[in-house]
Design a protein around this motif. Structure first.
Motif, PDB file in Angstrom:
ATOM      1  N   ASN A 290       0.830  -1.232  -0.282  1.00 59.60           N
ATOM      2  CA  ASN A 290       0.009   0.136  -0.237  1.00 59.60           C
ATOM      3  C   ASN A 290       0.796   1.369  -0.179  1.00 59.60           C
ATOM      4  OD1 ASN A 290       1.055   0.272   2.741  1.00 59.60           O
ATOM      5  ND2 ASN A 290      -1.328  -0.685   3.886  1.00 59.60           N
ATOM      6  N   ASN A 291       1.841   0.853  -0.150  1.00 66.90           N
ATOM      7  CA  ASN A 291       2.862   2.520  -0.050  1.00 66.90           C
ATOM      8  C   ASN A 291       3.494   2.255  -1.182  1.00 66.90           C
ATOM      9  OD1 ASN A 291       2.878   4.710   2.087  1.00 66.90           O
ATOM     10  ND2 ASN A 291       2.784   2.827   3.207  1.00 66.90           N
ATOM     11  N   ASP A 292       3.587   1.216  -1.905  1.00 65.55           N
ATOM     12  CA  ASP A 292       4.528   0.741  -3.297  1.00 65.55           C
ATOM     13  C   ASP A 292       4.599   0.994  -4.576  1.00 65.55           C
ATOM     14  OD1 ASP A 292       7.200  -0.359  -4.555  1.00 65.55           O
ATOM     15  OD2 ASP A 292       5.980  -2.332  -4.679  1.00 65.55           O
ATOM     16  N   PHE A 293       4.244   2.594  -4.330  1.00 63.57           N
ATOM     17  CA  PHE A 293       4.609   3.454  -5.738  1.00 63.57           C
ATOM     18  C   PHE A 293       4.963   4.828  -5.629  1.00 63.57           C
ATOM     19  CE2 PHE A 293       0.846   4.885  -2.549  1.00 63.57           C
ATOM     20  CZ  PHE A 293       1.304   6.400  -2.489  1.00 63.57           C
ATOM     21  N   ASN A 294       5.451   5.903  -6.413  1.00 69.50           N
ATOM     22  CA  ASN A 294       5.822   7.003  -6.382  1.00 69.50           C
ATOM     23  C   ASN A 294       5.066   7.969  -7.411  1.00 69.50           C
ATOM     24  OD1 ASN A 294       6.821   7.168  -9.585  1.00 69.50           O
ATOM     25  ND2 ASN A 294       8.246   5.769  -8.486  1.00 69.50           N
ATOM     26  N   TYR A 295       5.139   9.569  -7.026  1.00 68.03           N
ATOM     27  CA  TYR A 295       4.704   9.925  -8.134  1.00 68.03           C
ATOM     28  C   TYR A 295       5.458  10.509  -9.430  1.00 68.03           C
ATOM     29  CZ  TYR A 295       1.664  10.652  -3.584  1.00 68.03           C
ATOM     30  OH  TYR A 295       0.877  10.784  -2.794  1.00 68.03           O
ATOM     31  N   LYS A 296       6.511  10.590  -9.636  1.00 71.55           N
ATOM     32  CA  LYS A 296       6.948  11.775 -10.818  1.00 71.55           C
ATOM     33  C   LYS A 296       6.876   9.985 -12.372  1.00 71.55           C
ATOM     34  CE  LYS A 296      10.681  13.373  -9.912  1.00 71.55           C
ATOM     35  NZ  LYS A 296      12.117  14.259  -9.158  1.00 71.55           N
ATOM     36  N   GLU A 297       7.589   9.160 -11.818  1.00 72.46           N
ATOM     37  CA  GLU A 297       6.975   8.483 -13.041  1.00 72.46           C
ATOM     38  C   GLU A 297       5.975   7.674 -13.032  1.00 72.46           C
ATOM     39  OE1 GLU A 297      10.395   5.013 -12.556  1.00 72.46           O
ATOM     40  OE2 GLU A 297      12.079   6.487 -12.683  1.00 72.46           O
ATOM     41  N   MET A 298       5.119   7.565 -11.644  1.00 68.42           N
ATOM     42  CA  MET A 298       3.971   6.842 -11.800  1.00 68.42           C
ATOM     43  C   MET A 298       2.233   7.225 -12.005  1.00 68.42           C
ATOM     44  SD  MET A 298       4.607   4.475  -9.429  1.00 68.42           S
ATOM     45  CE  MET A 298       3.545   2.812  -9.561  1.00 68.42           C
ATOM     46  N   ASP A 299       2.534   8.500 -12.028  1.00 69.12           N
ATOM     47  CA  ASP A 299       1.488   9.742 -11.927  1.00 69.12           C
ATOM     48  C   ASP A 299       1.554  10.705 -12.055  1.00 69.12           C
ATOM     49  OD1 ASP A 299      -1.423   9.916 -11.932  1.00 69.12           O
ATOM     50  OD2 ASP A 299      -1.155  10.359  -9.883  1.00 69.12           O
ATOM     51  N   PRO A 300       2.779  11.614 -12.775  1.00 64.08           N
ATOM     52  CA  PRO A 300       2.991  13.248 -12.820  1.00 64.08           C
ATOM     53  C   PRO A 300       2.611  14.183 -12.946  1.00 64.08           C
ATOM     54  CG  PRO A 300       3.713  11.871 -14.996  1.00 64.08           C
ATOM     55  CD  PRO A 300       3.131  10.955 -13.942  1.00 64.08           C
ATOM     56  N   PHE A 301       1.264  14.238 -13.397  1.00 63.14           N
ATOM     57  CA  PHE A 301       0.064  15.084 -13.760  1.00 63.14           C
ATOM     58  C   PHE A 301      -0.995  14.911 -12.623  1.00 63.14           C
ATOM     59  CE2 PHE A 301       2.497  14.226 -18.071  1.00 63.14           C
ATOM     60  CZ  PHE A 301       2.854  14.833 -18.434  1.00 63.14           C
ATOM     61  N   GLY A 302      -1.132  13.892 -12.073  1.00 63.53           N
ATOM     62  CA  GLY A 302      -2.492  13.744 -10.741  1.00 63.53           C
ATOM     63  C   GLY A 302      -3.318  13.280 -11.222  1.00 63.53           C
ATOM     64  N   TYR A 303      -3.427  12.056 -12.705  1.00 70.42           N
ATOM     65  CA  TYR A 303      -4.618  12.080 -12.993  1.00 70.42           C
ATOM     66  C   TYR A 303      -5.418  10.960 -11.716  1.00 70.42           C
ATOM     67  CZ  TYR A 303      -3.796  14.047 -17.552  1.00 70.42           C
ATOM     68  OH  TYR A 303      -3.197  15.413 -18.181  1.00 70.42           O
ATOM     69  N   ALA A 304      -4.086  10.328 -11.364  1.00 67.59           N
ATOM     70  CA  ALA A 304      -4.987   8.891 -10.516  1.00 67.59           C
ATOM     71  C   ALA A 304      -4.901   9.502  -8.728  1.00 67.59           C
ATOM     72  CB  ALA A 304      -3.823   7.569 -10.315  1.00 67.59           C
ATOM     73  N   CYS A 305      -4.205  10.898  -8.322  1.00 66.06           N
ATOM     74  CA  CYS A 305      -3.617  11.025  -7.225  1.00 66.06           C
ATOM     75  C   CYS A 305      -3.478  12.539  -7.580  1.00 66.06           C
ATOM     76  CB  CYS A 305      -3.051  10.960  -6.361  1.00 66.06           C
ATOM     77  SG  CYS A 305      -2.896  11.744  -4.486  1.00 66.06           S
ATOM     78  N   PRO A 306      -5.144  12.915  -7.495  1.00 63.22           N
ATOM     79  CA  PRO A 306      -4.224  15.021  -7.554  1.00 63.22           C
ATOM     80  C   PRO A 306      -3.801  15.573  -7.227  1.00 63.22           C
ATOM     81  CG  PRO A 306      -6.762  14.376  -7.065  1.00 63.22           C
ATOM     82  CD  PRO A 306      -5.862  13.279  -7.069  1.00 63.22           C
ATOM     83  N   LEU A 307      -3.065  16.071  -7.674  1.00 61.35           N
ATOM     84  CA  LEU A 307      -1.528  16.711  -7.145  1.00 61.35           C
ATOM     85  C   LEU A 307      -2.059  17.708  -5.572  1.00 61.35           C
ATOM     86  CD1 LEU A 307      -0.730  18.994 -10.629  1.00 61.35           C
ATOM     87  CD2 LEU A 307       0.517  16.479  -9.320  1.00 61.35           C
ATOM     88  N   GLY A 308      -2.991  18.201  -5.304  1.00 60.15           N
ATOM     89  CA  GLY A 308      -3.201  19.000  -4.489  1.00 60.15           C
ATOM     90  C   GLY A 308      -4.453  17.773  -2.822  1.00 60.15           C
ATOM     91  N   SER A 309      -4.302  16.549  -3.018  1.00 56.33           N
ATOM     92  CA  SER A 309      -5.064  15.782  -2.614  1.00 56.33           C
ATOM     93  C   SER A 309      -3.958  15.838  -1.305  1.00 56.33           C
ATOM     94  CB  SER A 309      -4.701  14.621  -2.937  1.00 56.33           C
ATOM     95  OG  SER A 309      -3.472  13.676  -3.194  1.00 56.33           O
ATOM     96  N   HIS A 310      -4.879  15.638  -0.405  1.00 50.86           N
ATOM     97  CA  HIS A 310      -4.146  15.147   1.341  1.00 50.86           C
ATOM     98  C   HIS A 310      -3.048  15.064   1.536  1.00 50.86           C
ATOM     99  CE1 HIS A 310      -4.167  15.088   5.608  1.00 50.86           C
ATOM    100  NE2 HIS A 310      -4.251  13.988   5.711  1.00 50.86           N
ATOM    101  N   ALA A 311      -2.806  13.515   0.830  1.00 46.65           N
ATOM    102  CA  ALA A 311      -2.276  12.778   1.147  1.00 46.65           C
ATOM    103  C   ALA A 311      -0.572  12.710  -0.187  1.00 46.65           C
ATOM    104  CB  ALA A 311      -2.193  10.681   0.756  1.00 46.65           C
ATOM    105  N   ARG A 312      -0.747  13.730  -0.916  1.00 45.40           N
ATOM    106  CA  ARG A 312       0.022  14.009  -1.946  1.00 45.40           C
ATOM    107  C   ARG A 312       0.744  14.907  -1.092  1.00 45.40           C
ATOM    108  NH1 ARG A 312       0.072  13.164  -8.296  1.00 45.40           N
ATOM    109  NH2 ARG A 312       2.022  13.590  -8.208  1.00 45.40           N
ATOM    110  N   ARG A 313       0.297  16.111  -1.023  1.00 47.32           N
ATOM    111  CA  ARG A 313       0.920  17.318  -0.018  1.00 47.32           C
ATOM    112  C   ARG A 313       1.829  17.258   1.476  1.00 47.32           C
ATOM    113  NH1 ARG A 313      -0.944  22.848  -0.611  1.00 47.32           N
ATOM    114  NH2 ARG A 313      -2.644  23.316  -2.130  1.00 47.32           N
TER     115      ARG A 313
END
Length: 440
Positions: A290-313
């Motif tokens: 449940n933590n085995d992911f990154n943002y830069k390669e897997m979701d750079p534009f926030g289509y899955a997890c919005p850039l401003g979501s609580h967890a991402r902030r």
């Protein structure tokens, strides 16, 4: 460097199986009374090594911490207090503007005396069950009664509310995910949780990620194996959250997706980066996935997890500069009764009362509050705060990236309100003894 686990309070390194508890805030009218209170509790405060060794058998766990005014009230001299960081000496209420604690979140609205100078100490009394909770509280009440010059300012009772437990907040989201790991703790980071960090990022007197010998307050007998705790009591407006979802999403499935977009995870804890379309409770419950992911390669534009979501902030992962110097340990629990499914907002105070533990309140906690939570331009968004715990006044947005047209939610209401907070110093076990004996 080996961690002195027998001299570190357990809350820094262990999560207890407590299901209830109390935070009791105290004041010392006399140094002698405060020292008497502390002396009687010394043998009941578990170290990290004690807590691990007795975890299955223990029924209660006690943690003690002090504000700057509390250290002064116990007799710590001014020349020693002057070596503590400015933010700790000033206290959380005095730094409200820096933290974004304005409007309804401002200290003048805080409850239970938390904005006053009378808060000198906190006794964190975690218990395995309700019977042990009542016993612990009764024993502590007796102790306070027989210690002249010691008074309880206020207290907050904690509870694991059905149908969830301590691992969920009142909104229903799984909590306690993505905690940092310290070198020398004996714990290994789970996949995606980042490398084990130098212990000095969290505990005074050890190398940190920048320096092999960072400066610490004097004397060493007081500061070694200590840490700082930022206490935050957040009321969760569960009815308002549910109403917003109902008003801004269609089907129950769409409402759940919008809730997940706000949080960055589904209620089960499954991350949107790995489960972008539907919840996956099995994934959410698996600490190896449940933590085995990154943002830069897997979701750079926030289509899955919005850039401003609580967890991402709160954990930007590989998109943040100098991330290893920003990590924090989080402990806490829920308080207040659960709001039944389908019930409207009832105004009852319920929420999360948490501690953010770190070696630098400015570099770690205050940075997160100021830059990650309440910076409108985080990730160049322009007009957003954290949708869950950021300061909201009804004028800010929340953007959900989507092809071909993004969705911008206007006028985000406050889903949480800060009800109080404080900065505490969490001494090591030997430092508690030093304080109980009185400064030379």
């Amino acid at each position: 460097m080996t961690l002195e686990l027998d001299d570190i309070q357990h809350i820094l390194l262990t999560r207890t199986p407590a299901m209830t508890g109390r935070y009791e805030f105290l004041t010392f009218d006399t140094a002698a009374g405060g020292r008497t209170w502390l002396s009687e509790l010394l043998d009941r405060v578990q170290s990290a090594s004690d807590a691990v060794a007795t975890l299955d058998a223990s029924k209660r766990w006690i943690t003690l911490a002090f504000t700057c005014n509390g250290l002064r009230a116990l007799g710590v001299p001014d020349e020693s207090l002057a070596t503590f960081p400015e933010e700790f000496r000033e206290g959380m209420a005095a730094r409200a503007d820096i933290l974004g604690d304005t409007g309804p979140n401002a200290p003048e609205h805080w409850v239970d005396g938390l904005a006053s100078d009378d808060i000198h100490a906190i006794a964190i009394l975690f218990a395995r069950d309700d019977d042990e909770h009542r016993r612990c509280v009764g024993e502590h009440d007796k102790l306070v009664a027989r210690c002249d010059g010691v008074r309880t300012v206020s207290y907050l009772d904690l509870n694991a509310h059905p149908p969830f437990n301590y691992a969920h907040d009142h909104f229903g989201f799984r909590d306690r995910l993505s905690q940092p790991v310290m070198k020398g703790s004996g714990e290994e980071p789970t996949p995606g949780s980042g490398p084990a960090l130098e212990p000095g990022e969290f505990i005074l007197g050890y190398p940190d990620e920048f320096s092999p010998s960072p400066e610490v307050p004097e004397p060493e007998a007081l500061s070694r194996n200590g840490s700082y705790m930022a206490y935050r009591r957040l009321q969760e407006h569960v009815g308002a959250f549910r109403a917003y979802l109902a008003d801004n999403a269609g089907s129950p499935q769409e409402q759940e997706l919008l809730a997940a977009k706000f949080m960055g995870r589904w209620r089960s804890g499954a991350p949107l980066v790995l489960a972008p379309e539907a919840d996956d409770p099995e994934l959410g419950a698996d600490p190896l996935r449940n933590n085995d992911f990154n943002y830069k390669e897997m979701d750079p534009f926030g289509y899955a997890c919005p850039l401003g979501s609580h967890a991402r902030r709160l954990n930007p992962r590989d998109t943040a500069h100098n991330m290893n110097r920003r990590r924090m340990i989080r402990r806490g629990a829920t308080y207040g009764p659960a709001l039944p499914d389908g019930a409207p907002e009832d105004g009852v105070d319920r929420g999360i009362a948490a501690f953010i533990i770190c070696a630098s309140l400015v570099r770690q906690f205050e940075f997160a509050q100021n830059v990650w939570i309440n910076d409108k331009s985080f990730h160049e968004l322009g007009n957003e705060h954290d949708p869950i715990c950021g300061t909201q006044d009804g004028t800010l947005d929340f953007t959900v990236p989507k092809r071909p047209i993004r969705k911008v939610h206007k006028g985000i209401p406050a889903f949480t309100t800060l009800r109080g907070g404080a900065y505490f110093f969490l001494p090591g076990i030997s430092a508690l003894r030093y304080l109980a004996e009185g400064s030379p």
